[in-house]
Design an enzyme around this catalytic site. Structure first.
Site, PDB file in Angstrom:
ATOM      1  N   ASN A  42     -34.587  90.573 -69.521  1.00  0.00           N
ATOM      2  CA  ASN A  42     -35.207  91.758 -70.123  1.00  0.00           C
ATOM      3  C   ASN A  42     -36.541  91.293 -70.729  1.00  0.00           C
ATOM      4  O   ASN A  42     -36.734  90.088 -70.940  1.00  0.00           O
ATOM      5  CB  ASN A  42     -34.263  92.426 -71.140  1.00  0.00           C
ATOM      6  CG  ASN A  42     -34.087  91.603 -72.400  1.00  0.00           C
ATOM      7  OD1 ASN A  42     -35.070  91.319 -73.103  1.00  0.00           O
ATOM      8  ND2 ASN A  42     -32.862  91.187 -72.702  1.00  0.00           N
ATOM      9  N   ASN A  95     -21.436  94.423 -74.412  1.00  0.00           N
ATOM     10  CA  ASN A  95     -21.778  94.731 -73.022  1.00  0.00           C
ATOM     11  C   ASN A  95     -20.676  94.560 -71.974  1.00  0.00           C
ATOM     12  O   ASN A  95     -20.724  95.196 -70.927  1.00  0.00           O
ATOM     13  CB  ASN A  95     -22.970  93.870 -72.588  1.00  0.00           C
ATOM     14  CG  ASN A  95     -24.174  94.009 -73.507  1.00  0.00           C
ATOM     15  OD1 ASN A  95     -24.913  93.060 -73.706  1.00  0.00           O
ATOM     16  ND2 ASN A  95     -24.361  95.172 -74.107  1.00  0.00           N
ATOM     17  N   ARG A 114     -24.513  87.224 -65.874  1.00  0.00           N
ATOM     18  CA  ARG A 114     -23.639  87.801 -66.894  1.00  0.00           C
ATOM     19  C   ARG A 114     -22.291  88.232 -66.336  1.00  0.00           C
ATOM     20  O   ARG A 114     -21.352  88.448 -67.111  1.00  0.00           O
ATOM     21  CB  ARG A 114     -24.336  88.960 -67.620  1.00  0.00           C
ATOM     22  CG  ARG A 114     -25.539  88.515 -68.465  1.00  0.00           C
ATOM     23  CD  ARG A 114     -25.811  89.441 -69.631  1.00  0.00           C
ATOM     24  NE  ARG A 114     -24.751  89.407 -70.625  1.00  0.00           N
ATOM     25  CZ  ARG A 114     -24.683  90.193 -71.693  1.00  0.00           C
ATOM     26  NH1 ARG A 114     -25.642  91.075 -71.927  1.00  0.00           N
ATOM     27  NH2 ARG A 114     -23.681  90.121 -72.541  1.00  0.00           N
ATOM     28  N   ARG A 164     -29.245  98.980 -66.431  1.00  0.00           N
ATOM     29  CA  ARG A 164     -27.964  98.288 -66.603  1.00  0.00           C
ATOM     30  C   ARG A 164     -26.750  99.147 -66.265  1.00  0.00           C
ATOM     31  O   ARG A 164     -25.648  98.614 -66.106  1.00  0.00           O
ATOM     32  CB  ARG A 164     -27.849  97.761 -68.030  1.00  0.00           C
ATOM     33  CG  ARG A 164     -28.978  96.808 -68.458  1.00  0.00           C
ATOM     34  CD  ARG A 164     -29.055  95.567 -67.578  1.00  0.00           C
ATOM     35  NE  ARG A 164     -30.057  94.630 -68.057  1.00  0.00           N
ATOM     36  CZ  ARG A 164     -29.808  93.641 -68.913  1.00  0.00           C
ATOM     37  NH1 ARG A 164     -28.596  93.459 -69.373  1.00  0.00           N
ATOM     38  NH2 ARG A 164     -30.774  92.822 -69.291  1.00  0.00           N
ATOM     39  N   HIS A 193     -31.138  99.183 -72.517  1.00  0.00           N
ATOM     40  CA  HIS A 193     -29.793  99.684 -72.842  1.00  0.00           C
ATOM     41  C   HIS A 193     -29.985 100.861 -73.803  1.00  0.00           C
ATOM     42  O   HIS A 193     -30.896 100.826 -74.644  1.00  0.00           O
ATOM     43  CB  HIS A 193     -28.988  98.630 -73.616  1.00  0.00           C
ATOM     44  CG  HIS A 193     -28.228  97.639 -72.788  1.00  0.00           C
ATOM     45  ND1 HIS A 193     -28.083  96.321 -73.177  1.00  0.00           N
ATOM     46  CD2 HIS A 193     -27.527  97.763 -71.630  1.00  0.00           C
ATOM     47  CE1 HIS A 193     -27.345  95.678 -72.290  1.00  0.00           C
ATOM     48  NE2 HIS A 193     -26.993  96.524 -71.346  1.00  0.00           N
ATOM     49  N   ASP A 195     -28.444 101.395 -76.423  1.00  0.00           N
ATOM     50  CA  ASP A 195     -28.348 100.942 -77.827  1.00  0.00           C
ATOM     51  C   ASP A 195     -29.635 100.282 -78.345  1.00  0.00           C
ATOM     52  O   ASP A 195     -29.677  99.823 -79.482  1.00  0.00           O
ATOM     53  CB  ASP A 195     -27.134 100.026 -78.034  1.00  0.00           C
ATOM     54  CG  ASP A 195     -27.280  98.647 -77.417  1.00  0.00           C
ATOM     55  OD1 ASP A 195     -28.346  98.322 -76.869  1.00  0.00           O
ATOM     56  OD2 ASP A 195     -26.299  97.878 -77.485  1.00  0.00           O
ATOM     57  N   CYS A 288     -25.583  95.078 -80.528  1.00  0.00           N
ATOM     58  CA  CYS A 288     -25.128  94.366 -79.315  1.00  0.00           C
ATOM     59  C   CYS A 288     -24.181  93.234 -79.611  1.00  0.00           C
ATOM     60  O   CYS A 288     -23.560  92.711 -78.688  1.00  0.00           O
ATOM     61  CB  CYS A 288     -26.255  93.703 -78.567  1.00  0.00           C
ATOM     62  SG  CYS A 288     -27.824  94.362 -78.639  1.00  0.00           S
TER      63      CYS A 288
END
Ligand code: ARG
Length: 294
Positions: A42, A95, A114, A164, A193, A195, A288
């Site tokens: 990111n 996540n 991830r 995402r 995201h 959030d 997060c």
């Protein structure tokens, strides 16, 4: 079976009709023992000259411990999942999943690196009484509560659609969670995201970054909340919208977002300023770093 709600006209009544629920009393945090920045997935993970940000592991651990202690001080139980080596983003426990009562929706991470985090979380959940539910193969990406944000006091979700999480995820999720979902389109790569650009405070209050959304989504947010604060560019870049308000009162927020903190106080909230600067080097802050457990 929940429905998908996309129009400003319908949003208020959707919130008012959603089943009520209590405040958050328990969170899952993931150890920062192996937290680092290894590749930029990111825009926040690079410094001004395009190099990777450098994490100070000692400071990261101190900041993480302070966040944990803050939750405990406001009577929120903290469970911790240990981190395996070699997974630098593991600590972002928002996540990999969305925890539901007795079940957990297991994420399909957008990036290859991830994806390897997810089985460890699935194992933890299984050992703690949550039955895993996997997303169908037709859904390309779904990054848990990075994009699935539950409405304060209600069983209803706001769903980010962007880099995402695929739009198709929400129909599936509304079915599994048996809750309505209000999808919102993210248009700025810095706010990758939901959030990072929307923080829900109580049933009728929220913080948002207007420019992070397309016009239709912005109109839906503006119709839904009576008290809505558009954070300044400086506060948005300071992760003000990655705050967490677990109980419709305390707001755990990155320190230094002056305009947002002043607005919160005047609106009757109790901001608790924390330093998450090491995690901001990876594109994350308070919200997060935890998963709300029902
Ligand atoms: N470096 C991590 C990533 O890009 C940060 C995740 C932050 N989490 C969040 N919910 N915003 O995936």
């Amino acid at each position: 079976m929940g429905k998908i709600v996309t129009t400003p006209d319908a949003v208020r009544s959707t919130v008012e009709r959603a089943p009520q629920r209590g405040p958050c009393r328990r969170v899952l945090m993931a150890s920062p023992a192996h937290f680092t920045v290894e590749s930029a997935i990111n825009p926040w993970m690079q410094d001004g000259s395009g190099g990777l940000n450098h994490v100070d592991p000692v400071r990261a651990t101190e900041q993480w411990n302070a966040l944990r202690a803050t939750y405990e001080r406001i009577a929120i139980r903290v469970d911790v999942i240990e981190a395996p080596p070699g997974l630098p983003d593991f600590c972002f426990a928002a996540n990999q999943s969305v925890a539901l009562p007795g079940r957990v929706v297991i994420s399909r991470m957008a990036t290859e690196g991830r994806r390897r985090e997810v089985p460890y979380f699935e194992h933890w959940y299984t050992a703690h009484g949550f039955a895993p539910v996997h997303v169908p193969d037709t859904i390309e990406r779904f990054e848990g509560t990075g994009d699935a944000i539950i409405h304060p006091g209600r069983r209803l979700y706001w769903g980010g659609v962007g880099p995402r999480t695929s739009e198709a995820a929400w129909e599936f999720f509304a079915g599994v969670a048996d809750a309505d979902v209000i999808p919102l389109k993210l248009v700025d790569p810095r706010f990758y995201h939901l959030d990072t650009c929307l923080s829900l405070l109580d049933e009728r209050s929220a913080l948002y970054v207007p420019a992070a959304f397309d016009h239709a989504s912005r109109a839906v947010i503006e119709a839904a909340f009576e008290r809505l604060h558009a954070v300044s560019d400086a506060d948005a870049a300071n992760f003000a919208c990655n705050a967490h308000c677990p109980d419709s009162r305390h707001v755990l927020i990155q320190q230094g977002s002056r305009g947002t903190t002043a607005w919160l106080k005047q609106a009757g909230f109790v901001p608790i300023e924390l330093d998450t600067s090491e995690f901001m080097k990876s594109g994350g802050s308070v919200f997060c770093l935890k998963q709300e457990l029902p």
